[in-house]
Scaffold this motif. Sequence first.
Motif, short mmCIF file in Angstrom:
data_model
loop_
_atom_site.label_atom_id
_atom_site.label_comp_id
_atom_site.label_asym_id
_atom_site.label_seq_id
_atom_site.Cartn_x
_atom_site.Cartn_y
_atom_site.Cartn_z
N UNK A 148 79.80 11.03 40.75
CA UNK A 148 78.39 10.96 41.10
C UNK A 148 78.03 9.55 41.56
N UNK A 149 77.15 9.48 42.54
CA UNK A 149 76.63 8.21 43.04
C UNK A 149 75.11 8.32 43.06
N UNK A 150 74.46 7.39 42.39
CA UNK A 150 73.00 7.38 42.33
C UNK A 150 72.49 6.56 43.50
N UNK A 205 85.38 13.05 55.41
CA UNK A 205 84.95 14.44 55.38
C UNK A 205 83.84 14.67 56.40
N UNK A 206 82.86 13.75 56.45
CA UNK A 206 81.78 13.87 57.43
C UNK A 206 82.32 13.88 58.85
N UNK A 208 88.07 15.63 47.98
CA UNK A 208 88.34 15.72 49.41
C UNK A 208 87.21 15.15 50.27
N UNK A 209 86.16 14.64 49.61
CA UNK A 209 85.04 14.05 50.34
C UNK A 209 83.86 14.97 50.54
N UNK A 210 84.04 16.26 50.24
CA UNK A 210 82.90 17.18 50.33
C UNK A 210 81.83 16.69 49.38
N UNK A 211 80.57 16.83 49.79
CA UNK A 211 79.50 16.28 48.96
C UNK A 211 78.27 17.17 48.96
N UNK A 212 77.42 16.92 47.98
CA UNK A 212 76.13 17.57 47.89
C UNK A 212 75.15 16.55 47.31
#
Length: 91
Positions: A24-26, A83-84, A43-47
């Motif tokens: 997690x990154x705030x 990933x992006x 894998x770099x996928x994020x939400x």
Amino acid sequence: MAVDQQAVRRHLADFVASRRGVEAYVEPPTNVTATTVILIAHDGEWTRRAAGTRQAAFELATSLGIPVYDVLHTGYPQRMREWNSRQRNKP
């Protein structure tokens, strides 16, 4: 800004449960968004979801049992940028 903490927690918990290596990154608030927490998988996928406050974001990530960082101190991991890039280049 009101945040539905239960909905946010459900979404993030589902992301953590269905992927590996999640961190997690705030993210700080901006002029148009509240403090957010972004989860990034191996894998770099994020939400990303609004967390309301910095404290709430850290507490939420900690409660999910994953490492949590302040993006202002660490920046975003390279795997997220990769990933992006892969997503933009998909046919």
